[in-house]
Design a protein around this motif. Sequence first.
Motif, PDB file in Angstrom:
ATOM      1  N   ASP A  25       0.894  -1.252  -0.198  1.00  0.00           N
ATOM      2  CA  ASP A  25       0.010   0.122  -0.086  1.00  0.00           C
ATOM      3  C   ASP A  25       0.880   1.202   0.169  1.00  0.00           C
ATOM      4  O   ASP A  25       1.606   1.379   0.997  1.00  0.00           O
ATOM      5  N   ALA A  26       0.752   2.051  -0.993  1.00  0.00           N
ATOM      6  CA  ALA A  26       1.661   3.123  -1.043  1.00  0.00           C
ATOM      7  C   ALA A  26       1.640   4.285  -0.149  1.00  0.00           C
ATOM      8  O   ALA A  26       2.612   4.941   0.119  1.00  0.00           O
ATOM      9  N   SER A  27       0.528   4.302   0.763  1.00  0.00           N
ATOM     10  CA  SER A  27       0.382   5.350   1.756  1.00  0.00           C
ATOM     11  C   SER A  27       0.731   4.495   2.946  1.00  0.00           C
ATOM     12  O   SER A  27       0.793   5.152   4.185  1.00  0.00           O
ATOM     13  N   ASP A  28       1.240   3.377   3.099  1.00  0.00           N
ATOM     14  CA  ASP A  28       1.477   2.539   4.469  1.00  0.00           C
ATOM     15  C   ASP A  28       3.151   2.955   4.405  1.00  0.00           C
ATOM     16  O   ASP A  28       3.843   2.736   3.758  1.00  0.00           O
ATOM     17  N   ALA A  29       3.257   3.582   5.769  1.00  0.00           N
ATOM     18  CA  ALA A  29       4.792   4.070   6.062  1.00  0.00           C
ATOM     19  C   ALA A  29       5.768   2.776   5.819  1.00  0.00           C
ATOM     20  O   ALA A  29       6.856   3.125   5.892  1.00  0.00           O
ATOM     21  N   GLY A  30       5.246   1.627   5.995  1.00  0.00           N
ATOM     22  CA  GLY A  30       6.234   0.430   5.975  1.00  0.00           C
ATOM     23  C   GLY A  30       6.515   0.144   5.026  1.00  0.00           C
ATOM     24  O   GLY A  30       7.574  -0.838   4.697  1.00  0.00           O
ATOM     25  N   GLY A  31       5.581   0.492   4.066  1.00  0.00           N
ATOM     26  CA  GLY A  31       5.871   0.093   2.526  1.00  0.00           C
ATOM     27  C   GLY A  31       5.540  -1.331   2.197  1.00  0.00           C
ATOM     28  O   GLY A  31       4.588  -1.749   2.970  1.00  0.00           O
ATOM     29  N   HIS A  32       6.185  -1.938   1.287  1.00  0.00           N
ATOM     30  CA  HIS A  32       5.846  -3.332   0.846  1.00  0.00           C
ATOM     31  C   HIS A  32       6.166  -4.138   2.061  1.00  0.00           C
ATOM     32  O   HIS A  32       7.420  -4.166   2.453  1.00  0.00           O
ATOM     33  N   THR A  33       5.220  -5.040   2.261  1.00  0.00           N
ATOM     34  CA  THR A  33       5.557  -6.119   3.644  1.00  0.00           C
ATOM     35  C   THR A  33       5.052  -7.449   3.225  1.00  0.00           C
ATOM     36  O   THR A  33       3.961  -7.590   2.315  1.00  0.00           O
ATOM     37  N   VAL A 143      -2.305   9.898  13.407  1.00  0.00           N
ATOM     38  CA  VAL A 143      -3.270  10.476  12.529  1.00  0.00           C
ATOM     39  C   VAL A 143      -3.416  11.836  12.763  1.00  0.00           C
ATOM     40  O   VAL A 143      -3.606  12.624  11.816  1.00  0.00           O
ATOM     41  N   GLN A 144      -3.511  12.577  14.110  1.00  0.00           N
ATOM     42  CA  GLN A 144      -3.219  13.908  14.160  1.00  0.00           C
ATOM     43  C   GLN A 144      -2.143  14.707  13.411  1.00  0.00           C
ATOM     44  O   GLN A 144      -2.323  15.783  12.904  1.00  0.00           O
ATOM     45  N   CYS A 145      -1.080  13.906  13.329  1.00  0.00           N
ATOM     46  CA  CYS A 145      -0.007  14.569  12.854  1.00  0.00           C
ATOM     47  C   CYS A 145       0.010  14.463  11.197  1.00  0.00           C
ATOM     48  O   CYS A 145       0.433  15.110  10.262  1.00  0.00           O
ATOM     49  N   ASN A 146      -0.777  13.363  10.549  1.00  0.00           N
ATOM     50  CA  ASN A 146      -0.851  12.987   9.148  1.00  0.00           C
ATOM     51  C   ASN A 146      -2.173  12.390   9.114  1.00  0.00           C
ATOM     52  O   ASN A 146      -2.245  11.011   9.142  1.00  0.00           O
ATOM     53  N   SER A 147      -3.077  13.220   8.675  1.00  0.00           N
ATOM     54  CA  SER A 147      -4.419  12.567   8.472  1.00  0.00           C
ATOM     55  C   SER A 147      -4.518  11.732   7.215  1.00  0.00           C
ATOM     56  O   SER A 147      -5.513  10.884   7.228  1.00  0.00           O
ATOM     57  N   SER A 148      -3.630  11.371   6.452  1.00  0.00           N
ATOM     58  CA  SER A 148      -3.810  10.209   5.446  1.00  0.00           C
ATOM     59  C   SER A 148      -3.697   8.927   6.139  1.00  0.00           C
ATOM     60  O   SER A 148      -4.056   7.938   5.488  1.00  0.00           O
ATOM     61  N   GLN A 149      -3.065   9.001   7.325  1.00  0.00           N
ATOM     62  CA  GLN A 149      -3.013   7.690   7.929  1.00  0.00           C
ATOM     63  C   GLN A 149      -4.267   7.035   8.731  1.00  0.00           C
ATOM     64  O   GLN A 149      -4.301   6.265   9.179  1.00  0.00           O
ATOM     65  N   ALA A 150      -5.336   8.035   8.648  1.00  0.00           N
ATOM     66  CA  ALA A 150      -6.602   7.712   9.347  1.00  0.00           C
ATOM     67  C   ALA A 150      -7.203   6.389   8.889  1.00  0.00           C
ATOM     68  O   ALA A 150      -7.979   5.776   9.381  1.00  0.00           O
TER      69      ALA A 150
END
Length: 175
Positions: A25-33, A143-150
């Motif tokens: 998932d491109a929006s997942d900070a962990g990247g490809h898992t 999520v507060q710091c980066n709403s895309s993570q909601a």
Amino acid sequence: MNSNALFEEVVVFLIKEIEGGEVDDASDAGGHTKYGISQKAFPDIDISNLSMQEAISIYRCEYWDRYHCASLPPCLAVFLFDSVVNHRPKTAVRLLQSALQAGLKYDGIMGSKTIRACNTAFDLDVVLINALAARAQLYHDIVQCNSSQAKFLRGWFSRLFKVHNFIKVVSSRRD
């Protein structure tokens, strides 16, 4: 339950109930898992071709052993193991150090003082609830710091509930 049996049980739980298979998932900070092992954390590993046995070996060496989970009471071992997998390791250790309320420096180092505090904690149930609450707050802060993570928030909270339930099952066997 001995440490090897606990590791084997928790790693199977983690892979089958929490992490699952391959995700990119491109929006997942962990990247490809795959099996929860991320390309970001292990850039030299071919994640697409990672076998489950290789993932288990990584979990044993890089997470369980490195953070001394075998030296902890089972409930805190499971909490810390899942936390170092899900968060940066120093963050995970700081969450535990804070939850212990034992006058430790929140330095993110899983050293002898933190291990001793885990093993001499007066009420492990209180420590565990404090630790889980701190993780919930961390998810909120992300999520507060980066709403895309909601979009991940529901899954993160589901993870917390599953981990807590797993810990209750493991702990009930010791009573």
